[in-house]
Design a protein around this motif. Structure first.
Motif, PDB file in Angstrom:
ATOM      1  N   ARG A 296       1.133  -1.585   0.290  1.00  0.00           N
ATOM      2  CA  ARG A 296       0.297   0.484  -0.317  1.00  0.00           C
ATOM      3  C   ARG A 296       1.143   1.276   0.032  1.00  0.00           C
ATOM      4  O   ARG A 296       0.620   2.280  -1.064  1.00  0.00           O
ATOM      5  N   ALA A 297       1.680   1.120   0.919  1.00  0.00           N
ATOM      6  CA  ALA A 297       2.867   2.551   0.688  1.00  0.00           C
ATOM      7  C   ALA A 297       2.954   2.721  -0.378  1.00  0.00           C
ATOM      8  O   ALA A 297       3.071   4.033  -1.165  1.00  0.00           O
ATOM      9  N   ASP A 301       3.075   5.921  -2.721  1.00  0.00           N
ATOM     10  CA  ASP A 301       4.535   6.462  -2.764  1.00  0.00           C
ATOM     11  C   ASP A 301       3.976   6.661  -5.381  1.00  0.00           C
ATOM     12  O   ASP A 301       4.130   7.835  -5.157  1.00  0.00           O
ATOM     13  N   LEU A 302       3.707   5.823  -5.007  1.00  0.00           N
ATOM     14  CA  LEU A 302       3.151   6.038  -6.811  1.00  0.00           C
ATOM     15  C   LEU A 302       2.477   6.964  -7.335  1.00  0.00           C
ATOM     16  O   LEU A 302       3.023   7.508  -8.203  1.00  0.00           O
ATOM     17  N   LYS A 303       1.614   6.826  -6.971  1.00  0.00           N
ATOM     18  CA  LYS A 303       0.099   8.052  -6.898  1.00  0.00           C
ATOM     19  C   LYS A 303       0.826   8.869  -6.788  1.00  0.00           C
ATOM     20  O   LYS A 303       0.005  10.437  -7.740  1.00  0.00           O
ATOM     21  N   PHE A 304       1.091   9.248  -5.685  1.00  0.00           N
ATOM     22  CA  PHE A 304       0.699  10.842  -5.180  1.00  0.00           C
ATOM     23  C   PHE A 304       2.521  11.623  -5.644  1.00  0.00           C
ATOM     24  O   PHE A 304       2.883  12.535  -5.781  1.00  0.00           O
ATOM     25  N   ASN A 305       3.292  10.506  -6.052  1.00  0.00           N
ATOM     26  CA  ASN A 305       4.334  11.541  -5.618  1.00  0.00           C
ATOM     27  C   ASN A 305       5.292  11.082  -6.901  1.00  0.00           C
ATOM     28  O   ASN A 305       6.404  12.066  -7.543  1.00  0.00           O
ATOM     29  N   ALA A 310       8.850   7.832  -6.210  1.00  0.00           N
ATOM     30  CA  ALA A 310       8.515   6.222  -5.638  1.00  0.00           C
ATOM     31  C   ALA A 310       9.922   5.224  -5.765  1.00  0.00           C
ATOM     32  O   ALA A 310      10.277   4.632  -4.738  1.00  0.00           O
ATOM     33  N   THR A 311      10.882   4.754  -6.857  1.00  0.00           N
ATOM     34  CA  THR A 311      11.822   4.460  -6.875  1.00  0.00           C
ATOM     35  C   THR A 311      12.798   4.661  -5.969  1.00  0.00           C
ATOM     36  O   THR A 311      13.401   4.057  -5.585  1.00  0.00           O
ATOM     37  N   LYS A 312      12.953   6.179  -6.009  1.00  0.00           N
ATOM     38  CA  LYS A 312      13.876   6.214  -5.201  1.00  0.00           C
ATOM     39  C   LYS A 312      13.796   6.489  -3.575  1.00  0.00           C
ATOM     40  O   LYS A 312      15.024   5.480  -2.863  1.00  0.00           O
ATOM     41  N   HIS A 313      12.436   6.571  -3.744  1.00  0.00           N
ATOM     42  CA  HIS A 313      11.985   5.768  -1.903  1.00  0.00           C
ATOM     43  C   HIS A 313      12.197   4.760  -1.297  1.00  0.00           C
ATOM     44  O   HIS A 313      13.032   3.788  -0.543  1.00  0.00           O
ATOM     45  N   LEU A 356      -6.200  -1.556  -9.147  1.00  0.00           N
ATOM     46  CA  LEU A 356      -7.201  -0.982 -10.238  1.00  0.00           C
ATOM     47  C   LEU A 356      -6.321   1.053 -10.199  1.00  0.00           C
ATOM     48  O   LEU A 356      -6.129   1.661 -11.270  1.00  0.00           O
ATOM     49  N   GLN A 357      -5.713   0.654  -8.242  1.00  0.00           N
ATOM     50  CA  GLN A 357      -4.551   1.942  -8.539  1.00  0.00           C
ATOM     51  C   GLN A 357      -3.703   2.323  -8.522  1.00  0.00           C
ATOM     52  O   GLN A 357      -2.646   3.033  -9.597  1.00  0.00           O
ATOM     53  N   PHE A 358      -3.150   0.296  -9.047  1.00  0.00           N
ATOM     54  CA  PHE A 358      -1.525   1.063 -10.107  1.00  0.00           C
ATOM     55  C   PHE A 358      -1.956   1.192 -11.401  1.00  0.00           C
ATOM     56  O   PHE A 358      -0.809   1.733 -11.652  1.00  0.00           O
ATOM     57  N   TYR A 359      -2.574   1.158 -12.067  1.00  0.00           N
ATOM     58  CA  TYR A 359      -3.188   0.324 -13.199  1.00  0.00           C
ATOM     59  C   TYR A 359      -3.564   2.234 -13.796  1.00  0.00           C
ATOM     60  O   TYR A 359      -2.671   3.182 -14.662  1.00  0.00           O
ATOM     61  N   SER A 360      -4.105   3.254 -12.767  1.00  0.00           N
ATOM     62  CA  SER A 360      -4.466   4.163 -13.269  1.00  0.00           C
ATOM     63  C   SER A 360      -3.347   4.314 -12.043  1.00  0.00           C
ATOM     64  O   SER A 360      -2.921   6.212 -12.685  1.00  0.00           O
ATOM     65  N   SER A 361      -2.032   4.481 -12.072  1.00  0.00           N
ATOM     66  CA  SER A 361      -1.046   5.276 -11.695  1.00  0.00           C
ATOM     67  C   SER A 361       0.245   4.843 -12.588  1.00  0.00           C
ATOM     68  O   SER A 361       1.541   5.726 -12.848  1.00  0.00           O
ATOM     69  N   CYS A 362       0.148   4.168 -13.213  1.00  0.00           N
ATOM     70  CA  CYS A 362       1.162   3.583 -14.344  1.00  0.00           C
ATOM     71  C   CYS A 362       1.063   4.664 -15.717  1.00  0.00           C
ATOM     72  O   CYS A 362       0.120   4.610 -16.108  1.00  0.00           O
TER      73      CYS A 362
END
Length: 362
Positions: A296-297, A301-305, A310-313, A356-362
């Motif tokens: 979830r984290a 991170d991917l969605k909002f940053n 997200a990769t860096k974190h 769904l969150q994954f697909y919407s953020s990619c």
């Protein structure tokens, strides 16, 4: 199931047919008689001479001798999940190709005779309506009051080359001396099973057959459930597992040529979180809450940053992030999602939301 000797005799009587169709598309008449893996398993059992072995491996005798007399391996280490490093001994490309082919047919034969309690290093027999994975391994122990987990010490490296040769000569294969020695030299290194060889997992399963059968009988007599996933042995019961029973299990393991990792021996009661091969099993099979929290984290991170941040974190990087690192982050994230779906089921609402969150953020 027929006796081993009957199967091997049958395989050799039909050697021409088996070798002709092994690994290929089968005529419908043979499909009615054999499952694909059974046919391939018998093709392996039909080997009786070095010439047949060379034909089976698609090699000349000179090429086979070169590989046997001068096997090439490389040594390296990989990081363990819980710290430390794991030494790996892996074959070169030529030997790896040979071992992959052997593994394909060894797996086919093992699938035919494997105990139901074994779920690791096995082909998933979907056409039989069965599954062999960590979920199936954990399901057996769901809702039990007490769970005992035992880890076999130095699993591959503890299996000596002599045990592999004895295995190939045993009734499980009934190979002659020449074939047994050749196959042993092709699948062992420095007188033991190499950790990075494609054939080591399935051969370890064959070596464990006697142990698995002994533990199955013992557990039936003592009202225990038993499963094995590679070197992880799990026992569970609806009542307390007596100390003497644990000692008997350890003695059976030692009698079959293995030793236990005492640091990883655990007894888990239902009043606390119980895990089997990394999955919780108190009420149902589920992933660890820490993994869900991490997943979830990563998605948040991917969605909002964004992907770069997200990769860096995630990888704790300093400086610029390249495309390869970003692709690795996405691959790892999707791997976690696939794993959670495998455990919880594809129709799980939590899985749907995260996907769904994954697909919407990619």
């Amino acid at each position: 199931m027929p006796h081993f000797d009957d199967i091997i005799t049958f395989a050799r009587n039909y050697k021409t047919v088996l070798q002709k169709y092994a690994g290929r598309d089968y005529p419908s008449t043979y499909l009615q008689l054999f499952q694909k893996h059974q046919l391939n398993g018998m093709a392996l059992l039909s080997l009786e001479s070095p010439k047949e072995l060379c034909h089976f491996l698609h090699m000349s005798w000179i090429q086979l001798e070169e590989v046997i007399n001068a096997p090439k391996y490389k040594h390296f280490t990989i990081k363990k999940k819980r710290g430390g490093k794991r030494p790996v001994t892996a074959p070169d490309s030529q030997l790896k190709t040979i071992q992959k082919r052997l593994n394909y047919f060894l797996q086919a034969w093992y699938l035919w005779i494997k105990p139901d309690e074994v779920n690791g290093f096995v082909i998933n027999p979907h056409y039989l309506g069965a599954h062999c994975n960590i979920v199936a391994n954990a399901e057996v122990h769901t809702g039990k009051k007490h769970i005992l987990t035992i880890d076999l010490k130095d699993f591959f490296s503890s299996i000596a080359a002599k045990r592999i040769k004895d295995l190939f000569i045993s009734p499980y294969f009934n190979f002659n001396e020449q074939i047994a020695i050749a196959l042993t030299l092709l699948t062992t290194y420095e007188s033991k099973l190499p950790t990075g060889a494609p054939t080591s997992p399935v051969l370890s399963n064959f070596v464990c057959l006697k142990l698995d059968i002994a533990l199955r009988l013992f557990c039936r007599e003592n009202e225990l459930q038993y499963t094995r996933y590679a070197d992880d042995l799990t026992f569970s019961s609806d009542s307390i597992i007596p100390h003497d029973t644990m000692l008997d299990i350890i003695l059976l393991i030692k009698e079959n040529g293995f030793s236990i990792n005492r640091k990883k021996l655990r007894i888990q009661s239902s009043c606390r979180r119980q895990t089997v091969t990394g999955l919780t099993v108190n009420e149902k099979v589920n992933v660890d809450r820490r993994l869900l929290k991490k997943l979830r984290a990563m998605l948040h991170d991917l969605k909002f940053n964004g992907l770069e941040a997200a990769t860096k974190h995630h990888f704790k990087l300093k400086g610029a992030v390249d495309e390869e690192q970003q692709a690795l982050f996405i691959s790892r994230l999707e791997g976690y999602l696939n794993f959670v779906e495998q455990v919880r089921g594809g129709d799980d609402i939590v899985c749907w939301k995260m996907r769904l969150q994954f697909y919407s953020s990619c």
